[in-house]
Design an enzyme around this catalytic site. Sequence first.
Site, PDB file in Angstrom:
ATOM      1  N   GLU A  69      -1.461   6.677  -9.960  1.00 39.99           N
ATOM      2  CA  GLU A  69      -0.671   6.234 -11.130  1.00 39.99           C
ATOM      3  C   GLU A  69       0.454   5.297 -10.713  1.00 39.99           C
ATOM      4  O   GLU A  69       1.539   5.298 -11.289  1.00 39.99           O
ATOM      5  CB  GLU A  69      -0.073   7.424 -11.900  1.00 39.99           C
ATOM      6  CG  GLU A  69      -1.045   8.440 -12.402  1.00 39.99           C
ATOM      7  CD  GLU A  69      -2.272   7.824 -13.013  1.00 39.99           C
ATOM      8  OE1 GLU A  69      -2.184   6.686 -13.503  1.00 39.99           O
ATOM      9  OE2 GLU A  69      -3.327   8.466 -12.978  1.00 39.99           O
TER      10      GLU A  69
HETATM   11  C1  LIG Z   1      -7.359  11.364  -5.615  1.00 39.36           C
HETATM   12  C2  LIG Z   1      -7.187  10.067  -6.337  1.00 39.36           C
HETATM   13  C3  LIG Z   1      -7.331  10.026  -7.708  1.00 39.36           C
HETATM   14  C4  LIG Z   1      -7.222   8.808  -8.400  1.00 39.36           C
HETATM   15  N1  LIG Z   1      -7.465   8.760  -9.753  1.00 39.36           N
HETATM   16  C5  LIG Z   1      -7.592   7.547 -10.359  1.00 39.36           C
HETATM   17  C6  LIG Z   1      -8.074   7.432 -11.702  1.00 39.36           C
HETATM   18  O1  LIG Z   1      -8.322   8.447 -12.401  1.00 39.36           O
HETATM   19  N2  LIG Z   1      -8.271   6.199 -12.215  1.00 39.36           N
HETATM   20  C7  LIG Z   1      -8.007   5.073 -11.515  1.00 39.36           C
HETATM   21  O2  LIG Z   1      -8.230   3.986 -12.023  1.00 39.36           O
HETATM   22  N3  LIG Z   1      -7.520   5.137 -10.249  1.00 39.36           N
HETATM   23  C8  LIG Z   1      -7.321   6.341  -9.659  1.00 39.36           C
HETATM   24  N4  LIG Z   1      -6.863   6.423  -8.362  1.00 39.36           N
HETATM   25  C9  LIG Z   1      -6.488   5.210  -7.673  1.00 39.36           C
HETATM   26  C10 LIG Z   1      -4.980   5.101  -7.439  1.00 39.36           C
HETATM   27  O3  LIG Z   1      -4.303   4.922  -8.643  1.00 39.36           O
HETATM   28  C11 LIG Z   1      -4.727   3.967  -6.429  1.00 39.36           C
HETATM   29  O4  LIG Z   1      -5.276   4.379  -5.190  1.00 39.36           O
HETATM   30  C12 LIG Z   1      -3.269   3.634  -6.314  1.00 39.36           C
HETATM   31  O5  LIG Z   1      -2.797   3.053  -7.500  1.00 39.36           O
HETATM   32  C13 LIG Z   1      -2.971   2.670  -5.151  1.00 39.36           C
HETATM   33  O6  LIG Z   1      -3.862   1.604  -5.111  1.00 39.36           O
HETATM   34  P1  LIG Z   1      -4.622   1.238  -3.750  1.00 39.36           P
HETATM   35  O7  LIG Z   1      -5.214   2.488  -3.226  1.00 39.36           O
HETATM   36  O8  LIG Z   1      -5.522   0.111  -4.013  1.00 39.36           O
HETATM   37  O9  LIG Z   1      -3.467   0.810  -2.751  1.00 39.36           O
HETATM   38  P2  LIG Z   1      -2.918  -0.683  -2.566  1.00 39.36           P
HETATM   39  O10 LIG Z   1      -2.688  -1.288  -3.886  1.00 39.36           O
HETATM   40  O11 LIG Z   1      -3.782  -1.394  -1.618  1.00 39.36           O
HETATM   41  O12 LIG Z   1      -1.500  -0.392  -1.887  1.00 39.36           O
HETATM   42  C14 LIG Z   1      -1.354  -0.103  -0.491  1.00 39.36           C
HETATM   43  C15 LIG Z   1       0.129   0.018  -0.170  1.00 39.36           C
HETATM   44  O13 LIG Z   1       0.776  -1.244  -0.430  1.00 39.36           O
HETATM   45  C16 LIG Z   1       1.858  -1.076  -1.314  1.00 39.36           C
HETATM   46  N5  LIG Z   1       1.943  -2.237  -2.196  1.00 39.36           N
HETATM   47  C17 LIG Z   1       0.935  -2.908  -2.792  1.00 39.36           C
HETATM   48  N6  LIG Z   1       1.409  -3.946  -3.503  1.00 39.36           N
HETATM   49  C18 LIG Z   1       2.748  -3.925  -3.380  1.00 39.36           C
HETATM   50  C19 LIG Z   1       3.818  -4.730  -3.866  1.00 39.36           C
HETATM   51  N7  LIG Z   1       3.604  -5.766  -4.669  1.00 39.36           N
HETATM   52  N8  LIG Z   1       5.092  -4.401  -3.517  1.00 39.36           N
HETATM   53  C20 LIG Z   1       5.342  -3.359  -2.718  1.00 39.36           C
HETATM   54  N9  LIG Z   1       4.372  -2.568  -2.209  1.00 39.36           N
HETATM   55  C21 LIG Z   1       3.094  -2.842  -2.542  1.00 39.36           C
HETATM   56  C22 LIG Z   1       1.557   0.203  -2.086  1.00 39.36           C
HETATM   57  O14 LIG Z   1       2.753   0.801  -2.571  1.00 39.36           O
HETATM   58  C23 LIG Z   1       0.870   1.036  -1.014  1.00 39.36           C
HETATM   59  O15 LIG Z   1       1.840   1.679  -0.237  1.00 39.36           O
HETATM   60  C24 LIG Z   1      -6.911   7.627  -7.677  1.00 39.36           C
HETATM   61  C25 LIG Z   1      -6.724   7.687  -6.291  1.00 39.36           C
HETATM   62  C26 LIG Z   1      -6.882   8.878  -5.620  1.00 39.36           C
HETATM   63  C27 LIG Z   1      -6.750   8.888  -4.112  1.00 39.36           C
END
Ligand SMILES: Cc1cc2nc3c(=O)[nH]c(=O)nc-3n(C[C@H](O)[C@H](O)[C@H](O)COP(=O)(O)OP(=O)(O)OC[C@H]3O[C@@H](n4cnc5c(N)ncnc54)[C@H](O)[C@@H]3O)c2cc1C
Length: 600
Positions: free
Chosen positions: A441
């Site tokens: 989220e």
């Molecule tokens: C168990 C689980 C349940 C989930 N449930 C859902 C769901 O129901 N529906 C759904 O759609 N998704 C879901 N997700 C996905 C989840 O919301 C994302 O994994 C999360 O939003 C982070 O995205 P990412 O993994 O692509 O990380 P990335 O976006 O690649 O981020 C990696 C790191 O970089 C940082 N970062 C990225 N961009 C910036 C920026 N501009 N400024 C500063 N820092 C930045 C982030 O804070 C993080 O620390 C789930 C994930 C898990 C593991």
Amino acid sequence: MAVFKAPTRDIKFVINDVLDFPAHYAKLPCGEDATPDMIDAILTECAKFCEEVLSPLNQVGDQQGCQFDNGKVTTPDGFKEAYQQWIDGGWQGLSHPVEYGGQGLPLSLGLLKSELVGTANWAWGMYPGLSLGAMNTLYVHGTDEQKDRYLPKLTTGEWTGTMCLTESHCGSDLGQMRTRAEPNDDGSFAITGTKIFISAGEHDLTDNIVHIVLARTPDAPEGTKGISLFIVPKFHVDENGEMGEFNNVSCGSIEHKMGIHGNATAVINFDGAKGYMLGPKNEGLACMFTFMNTARVGTAVQGLAAAELAYQNSYPYAMDRYSMRSLSGHKNPDKPADAIIHHPDVRRMILTQKAFAEGGRAMLYDAARQGDIMMFAETEEERENADNQLGFVTPILKAFLTETGLECANYGMQVYGGHGYIAEHGMEQIVRDARIATLYEGTTGIQAMDLLGRKVILDGLKLYRSFSKRMYGYGLSILFKPGLSKYGRKLLSHTFRWNRLCVGLLLRASRNRDAVGAGSYDFLMISGYVTMAYFWARMAETAQKKLSENPSDRAFYEAKLETAEFFFERLLPRAIGHAEAMRGSVGSMMDMSLENFEIR
Ligand SMILES: Cc1cc2nc3c(=O)[nH]c(=O)nc-3n(C[C@H](O)[C@H](O)[C@H](O)COP(=O)(O)OP(=O)(O)OC[C@H]3O[C@@H](n4cnc5c(N)ncnc54)[C@H](O)[C@@H]3O)c2cc1C
């Protein structure tokens, strides 16, 4: 195994005594049924269900996890039966409109239910929890026809809903999303693409699942301006709301993960599945914010739940575990050693859990109250004000309460010493389950950028000023009250410092854009501490008043005053450290060249 007891006395203190929900409900059109007796009955019944049905399944869910076999997902033993009891009890539609089969009670009563369910068994609670977001999104953005088709069975809980945003290459940056939506001749769309990490994406609790999916139409502009929102049911739904043929939505696998094992985190494949546009074309992300905001506040509840469950299981252990003698004299002379609750460092951890759980509860219930006002406002000004307050506090709730919840979960393990690391006691499960809350989220980093970048700087401090006005006003109002003036002084001085940081950052950001990102995490944490200080001061004032009126419940109110004192003396000063860090040079973070990161 971690045990759970519904903190009903504490919830009632917050909603009745501190926030005066009875007066608040009296002003709502849907509030006449939310009488104190009705709230008591809901609390009692929900507590019973959570303590007797959900809590015993928490460890079972963790140990068994969900099983995946050829596209089908089986939830852990007992999950399905518990879900049937949930439907039979009419819990899903508690705060949803009567016209779709709900009970029409205020939104804030739904939070009470989510807190109890989430603390008893977070992984189970995610199935109905995600559905609530789907229901709200449909309710706000759906056409009448869409609402009539999908809402009744979601409201009873016969079907569940999901939120499908994330793809393998993007989670935070949804502008990169690729799932396609090709127009069909009948006005629907053929949805093709793969979403990953979809919570409750596939399971055996219900016959149908309604996915709320972000996708791009062929002519859509690049980036976030070209995203639309679609309803994509796993099985088609006819105009009478009845389930039909399979709709080419399949589960490719589920993830093996650190915690929340009882909730299926699914890869969902859409192979030309029929989807129906929800809300205006290319405004999908804005519409999805209805879902995401519900989910963000929902995730903040996970932080509170972790702090509460860790506290509930730390305190009895610390009373019953004996180790060395207290430095200030023997406390259990009849035992070979004193109980660890007598050691200041153990008290530090347990009081931190108590202060964050109870402070977080007050913050969340107040936000829920704003949600009710927003929903039923009589004037545009009233609605806008509640919307602003809620919009500002949402990233604070989401990030601050999940970060502090995780800290409290870790303290739970620490209080148990080595035994905390052993699965049998359930303390390590609380840590593993809570860990995801700062990630999904919108990570803490993303919430921090939303707060400082969008809601403070880009907004020119307008929202910030209207939010912090409450802290100033309240701080001044208790400044000369006996027993409370010290809290008034601290609240005011921290709010002044917070304000100076905002103004300073506006200037720094105009010279160097990275100043915002470099300060955002510390700013968010300061915002959390100051907001919580406001609520602890209010709880202290209420407890002081109640203590003078009702000495029969002394221990409860004294504990509130003592916890307030701990918060102001031992936790609030952390905000000063964050402020110092925020004033640090941007260069100390950004000047290191990429090659200097290399491992040599
Ligand atoms: C168990 C689980 C349940 C989930 N449930 C859902 C769901 O129901 N529906 C759904 O759609 N998704 C879901 N997700 C996905 C989840 O919301 C994302 O994994 C999360 O939003 C982070 O995205 P990412 O993994 O692509 O990380 P990335 O976006 O690649 O981020 C990696 C790191 O970089 C940082 N970062 C990225 N961009 C910036 C920026 N501009 N400024 C500063 N820092 C930045 C982030 O804070 C993080 O620390 C789930 C994930 C898990 C593991």
